[in-house]
Design a protein around this motif. Structure first.
Motif, mmCIF file in Angstrom:
data_model
loop_
_atom_site.group_PDB
_atom_site.id
_atom_site.type_symbol
_atom_site.label_atom_id
_atom_site.label_comp_id
_atom_site.label_asym_id
_atom_site.label_seq_id
_atom_site.Cartn_x
_atom_site.Cartn_y
_atom_site.Cartn_z
ATOM 1 N N LEU A 137 -0.291 -7.003 1.592
ATOM 2 C CA LEU A 137 -1.589 -6.321 1.071
ATOM 3 C C LEU A 137 -1.788 -7.209 -0.313
ATOM 4 N N ALA A 179 -2.539 0.807 7.254
ATOM 5 C CA ALA A 179 -1.162 0.347 7.954
ATOM 6 C C ALA A 179 -0.840 1.155 9.001
ATOM 7 N N TYR A 193 4.134 -2.188 3.876
ATOM 8 C CA TYR A 193 3.858 -3.351 3.664
ATOM 9 C C TYR A 193 5.155 -4.316 2.955
#
Length: 321
Positions: free
Chosen positions: A243, A230, A261
């Motif tokens: 994800l 990320a 996320y």
């Protein structure tokens, strides 16, 4: 959690810490009733299949003796037995660097499982080819999980956090340009210290900046790999990150995954997925049920199972419970 033929098995613990398997629940109650039931010709009633399915939705290692004793008990009753185990415990310990100081736990776990003589062992998205040390292994298709996530998220690009994930999944996800990670690992400590993003399709930055990305892999513990992924994607200018992981361990809450996320999709392959979650985990984790514990395509009530087995309703027999 442990199921037999789709019904959760009751078990507890005696004061000395040993398993108490004294009332296994409604399915075994039905088997007990069937053993005392006769048809019009005077023949004993039997369950409609000669093979019973145990499903182990892994919570922790204390469940091992329960699975062991249940499998032996079912065989003693005259049935064959198969196991559905979406998540393989010890999956990460698929090799060892030092033959003296490290224990090859996956090997010994496979040997224990093989000793129980299952007709087949069904697993979902195994972490390593070493899983084939388990006899009669059959792999459930993970593509339906990926497709459901893709249909819901509608990502612009797919990212695999390492070459292994790219090799496992890329061919089953057509129509997307993908990126993959190359880990920078400290081999002395084993820790990942960084990650480079490889762009095999040579997508120009002007095309991918601000776009939504779906990161796909098989398993998450604290999520260090996904955090490094990320961070690098954020540096490159991608937009929203989502994800998708087949197996999610409770330790995900100890890492930094939720900082990066927007959503984390996973299956119900582990007990953690079925538990009530708090704070960010409750807000961001989305469960796509696989229902692997239900061998007949979905959850059945006791009455539905009784009807399948041609047993009269309990009230018709005057039985309590």
């Amino acid at each position: 959690m442990i199921y037999v033929e789709g019904f959760e098995v009751n078990f507890g613990w005696f004061p000395d810490g040993t398993p108490a398997l004294t009332d296994l629940g409604p399915f075994f109650g039905m088997l007990d009733e069937m053993s005392r039931t006769f048809d019009a010709l005077g023949n004993k009633t039997w369950y409609f299949t000669d093979t019973l399915s145990i499903a182990w939705i892994f919570g922790n290692y204390s469940e091992m003796p329960i699975v062991d004793m249940l499998a032996r008990h079912i065989k003693d009753l005259g049935y064959k037995v198969e196991l559905t185990m979406p998540y393989i415990p010890n999956a990460r310990m698929d090799r060892k660097k030092n033959r003296i100081t490290e224990v090859f736990t996956l090997k010994y776990f496979a040997e224990w499982l093989n000793s129980l003589g299952f007709e087949k062992v069904m697993v979902l998205d195994p972490h390593s080819p070493a899983s084939y040390m388990i006899n009669h292994l059959e792999i459930m298709d993970v593509r339906s999980f990926h497709q459901r996530v893709i249909d819901e998220v509608k990502p612009d690009y797919i990212v695999f956090p390492d070459k292994g994930a790219q090799e496992r999944y890329a061919n089953s996800i057509p129509g997307y340009k993908f990126f993959y990670g190359q880990k920078v690992r400290n081999w002395k400590t084993g820790k990942i210290e960084g990650l480079d993003i490889i762009n095999p399709a040579c997508v120009p930055a002007s095309e991918y900046k601000g776009k939504k990305v779906l990161v796909i892999d098989d398993i998450c513990s604290r999520g260090g790999t996904f955090t490094h992924t990320a961070l690098e994607l954020e540096k490159m200018g991608f937009g929203e990150l989502v994800l998708a992981i087949t197996h999610c361990e409770p330790t995900i809450e100890l890492g930094d995954v939720f900082k990066h996320y927007a959503k984390v999709y996973t299956t119900d392959s582990m007990h953690y997925a079925l538990q009530t979650k708090k704070c960010e985990a409750a807000e961001k984790i989305c469960i796509i049920p696989y229902g692997a514990q239900y061998p007949y395509g979905g959850e059945m009530s006791v009455d539905e199972m009784r009807a399948t087995c041609n047993l009269p309703a309990k009230e018709e027999r005057g039985c309590a419970g």
